[in-house]
Design a protein around this motif. Structure first.
Motif, PDB file in Angstrom:
ATOM      1  N   HIS A   4       0.841  -1.196   0.000  1.00 44.47           N
ATOM      2  CA  HIS A   4       0.000   0.000   0.000  1.00 44.47           C
ATOM      3  C   HIS A   4       0.876   1.244   0.000  1.00 44.47           C
ATOM      4  O   HIS A   4       1.757   1.400   0.827  1.00 44.47           O
ATOM      5  CB  HIS A   4      -0.900  -0.007   1.236  1.00 44.47           C
ATOM      6  CG  HIS A   4      -1.677   1.243   1.404  1.00 44.47           C
ATOM      7  ND1 HIS A   4      -2.736   1.556   0.592  1.00 44.47           N
ATOM      8  CD2 HIS A   4      -1.529   2.276   2.260  1.00 44.47           C
ATOM      9  CE1 HIS A   4      -3.223   2.746   0.967  1.00 44.47           C
ATOM     10  NE2 HIS A   4      -2.500   3.192   1.978  1.00 44.47           N
ATOM     11  N   LEU A   5       0.617   2.132  -0.924  1.00 45.19           N
ATOM     12  CA  LEU A   5       1.334   3.412  -0.995  1.00 45.19           C
ATOM     13  C   LEU A   5       0.380   4.525  -0.586  1.00 45.19           C
ATOM     14  O   LEU A   5      -0.793   4.531  -0.974  1.00 45.19           O
ATOM     15  CB  LEU A   5       1.857   3.667  -2.406  1.00 45.19           C
ATOM     16  CG  LEU A   5       2.911   2.694  -2.919  1.00 45.19           C
ATOM     17  CD1 LEU A   5       3.168   2.912  -4.401  1.00 45.19           C
ATOM     18  CD2 LEU A   5       4.196   2.848  -2.130  1.00 45.19           C
ATOM     19  N   THR A   6       0.888   5.456   0.194  1.00 43.01           N
ATOM     20  CA  THR A   6       0.068   6.590   0.620  1.00 43.01           C
ATOM     21  C   THR A   6      -0.099   7.565  -0.550  1.00 43.01           C
ATOM     22  O   THR A   6       0.631   7.506  -1.545  1.00 43.01           O
ATOM     23  CB  THR A   6       0.726   7.335   1.798  1.00 43.01           C
ATOM     24  OG1 THR A   6       1.936   7.936   1.342  1.00 43.01           O
ATOM     25  CG2 THR A   6       1.009   6.387   2.963  1.00 43.01           C
ATOM     26  N   GLU A   7      -1.025   8.496  -0.386  1.00 45.24           N
ATOM     27  CA  GLU A   7      -1.229   9.528  -1.409  1.00 45.24           C
ATOM     28  C   GLU A   7       0.050  10.348  -1.600  1.00 45.24           C
ATOM     29  O   GLU A   7       0.411  10.683  -2.717  1.00 45.24           O
ATOM     30  CB  GLU A   7      -2.406  10.433  -1.034  1.00 45.24           C
ATOM     31  CG  GLU A   7      -2.740  11.453  -2.092  1.00 45.24           C
ATOM     32  CD  GLU A   7      -3.037  10.847  -3.473  1.00 45.24           C
ATOM     33  OE1 GLU A   7      -2.577  11.432  -4.476  1.00 45.24           O
ATOM     34  OE2 GLU A   7      -3.704   9.814  -3.551  1.00 45.24           O
ATOM     35  N   ARG A   8       0.733  10.661  -0.511  1.00 47.10           N
ATOM     36  CA  ARG A   8       1.985  11.427  -0.592  1.00 47.10           C
ATOM     37  C   ARG A   8       3.036  10.644  -1.391  1.00 47.10           C
ATOM     38  O   ARG A   8       3.736  11.207  -2.230  1.00 47.10           O
ATOM     39  CB  ARG A   8       2.514  11.727   0.800  1.00 47.10           C
ATOM     40  CG  ARG A   8       3.847  12.455   0.777  1.00 47.10           C
ATOM     41  CD  ARG A   8       4.299  12.810   2.157  1.00 47.10           C
ATOM     42  NE  ARG A   8       3.452  13.901   2.620  1.00 47.10           N
ATOM     43  CZ  ARG A   8       3.587  14.515   3.774  1.00 47.10           C
ATOM     44  NH1 ARG A   8       4.528  14.156   4.609  1.00 47.10           N
ATOM     45  NH2 ARG A   8       2.792  15.496   4.110  1.00 47.10           N
ATOM     46  N   GLU A  53      10.860   0.214   0.369  1.00 47.39           N
ATOM     47  CA  GLU A  53      10.463  -0.938   1.183  1.00 47.39           C
ATOM     48  C   GLU A  53       9.227  -1.633   0.622  1.00 47.39           C
ATOM     49  O   GLU A  53       9.006  -2.805   0.875  1.00 47.39           O
ATOM     50  CB  GLU A  53      10.207  -0.503   2.627  1.00 47.39           C
ATOM     51  CG  GLU A  53      11.477  -0.139   3.367  1.00 47.39           C
ATOM     52  CD  GLU A  53      11.206   0.512   4.721  1.00 47.39           C
ATOM     53  OE1 GLU A  53      10.022   0.789   5.054  1.00 47.39           O
ATOM     54  OE2 GLU A  53      12.193   0.751   5.445  1.00 47.39           O
ATOM     55  N   ARG A  54       8.437  -0.916  -0.143  1.00 43.41           N
ATOM     56  CA  ARG A  54       7.239  -1.479  -0.760  1.00 43.41           C
ATOM     57  C   ARG A  54       7.512  -1.999  -2.168  1.00 43.41           C
ATOM     58  O   ARG A  54       6.600  -2.342  -2.899  1.00 43.41           O
ATOM     59  CB  ARG A  54       6.125  -0.445  -0.751  1.00 43.41           C
ATOM     60  CG  ARG A  54       5.588  -0.224   0.650  1.00 43.41           C
ATOM     61  CD  ARG A  54       4.654   0.947   0.736  1.00 43.41           C
ATOM     62  NE  ARG A  54       4.070   1.071   2.049  1.00 43.41           N
ATOM     63  CZ  ARG A  54       4.687   1.579   3.123  1.00 43.41           C
ATOM     64  NH1 ARG A  54       5.924   2.005   3.037  1.00 43.41           N
ATOM     65  NH2 ARG A  54       4.069   1.670   4.279  1.00 43.41           N
ATOM     66  N   GLY A  55       8.789  -2.020  -2.560  1.00 43.19           N
ATOM     67  CA  GLY A  55       9.169  -2.629  -3.824  1.00 43.19           C
ATOM     68  C   GLY A  55       9.184  -1.716  -5.029  1.00 43.19           C
ATOM     69  O   GLY A  55       9.301  -2.177  -6.158  1.00 43.19           O
ATOM     70  N   VAL A  56       9.067  -0.402  -4.820  1.00 45.24           N
ATOM     71  CA  VAL A  56       9.088   0.548  -5.924  1.00 45.24           C
ATOM     72  C   VAL A  56      10.450   1.230  -5.938  1.00 45.24           C
ATOM     73  O   VAL A  56      10.893   1.765  -4.931  1.00 45.24           O
ATOM     74  CB  VAL A  56       7.965   1.605  -5.782  1.00 45.24           C
ATOM     75  CG1 VAL A  56       8.013   2.604  -6.927  1.00 45.24           C
ATOM     76  CG2 VAL A  56       6.608   0.920  -5.716  1.00 45.24           C
ATOM     77  N   VAL A  57      11.121   1.201  -7.077  1.00 40.43           N
ATOM     78  CA  VAL A  57      12.445   1.805  -7.204  1.00 40.43           C
ATOM     79  C   VAL A  57      12.295   3.214  -7.753  1.00 40.43           C
ATOM     80  O   VAL A  57      11.702   3.415  -8.804  1.00 40.43           O
ATOM     81  CB  VAL A  57      13.353   0.959  -8.128  1.00 40.43           C
ATOM     82  CG1 VAL A  57      14.718   1.607  -8.294  1.00 40.43           C
ATOM     83  CG2 VAL A  57      13.490  -0.454  -7.575  1.00 40.43           C
TER      84      VAL A  57
END
Length: 90
Positions: A4-8, A53-57
Motif C-alpha cells: 500500500h502506498l500513501t497519497e503522498r 520498502e514497498r518494492g518501488v524503485v
C-alpha cells in the motif's frame, strides 16, 4: 506496485516520472521535494525509503552543485544515483 502506498508517496512517484519526462534525467532529492510540494529534502528521503520498502524503485541524482575542487581551478562534478542507492525513473 507492491504494498500500500500513501497519497503522498504516489505524488512523489508521479512527480519523479513527470520530471524524467520533462528533463530527460532523474531529479535531485531537492528538486523532487519541490516538484512534489514537500517542504524539505529530508521528508523526501524518508518517503523514498518507505517507497523502496514497498518494492518501488525511485532513482534520484546528486545535485549539480555538488562539486569538489581539485588542483586549483579544476572541478569534478559528482553525478549519479542517490547515496542510499535509490532510483527514480518512469
Amino acid at each position: 506496485m507492491s504494498g500500500h502506498l500513501t497519497e503522498r508517496q504516489l505524488r512523489i512517484i508521479r512527480s519523479a516520472r513527470e520530471w524524467v519526462a520533462e528533463h530527460g534525467e532523474a531529479p535531485s532529492v531537492r528538486e523532487l521535494a519541490q516538484a512534489a510540494g514537500l517542504s524539505s529534502p529530508s521528508s523526501i528521503a524518508y518517503q523514498l525509503k518507505r517507497i523502496r520498502e514497498r518494492g518501488v524503485v525511485v532513482e534520484t541524482r546528486a545535485a549539480p552543485a555538488a562539486c569538489a575542487h581539485t588542483a586549483g581551478t579544476e572541478h569534478q562534478m559528482r553525478r549519479g544515483p542517490h547515496p542510499d542507492g535509490l532510483r527514480v525513473g518512469p
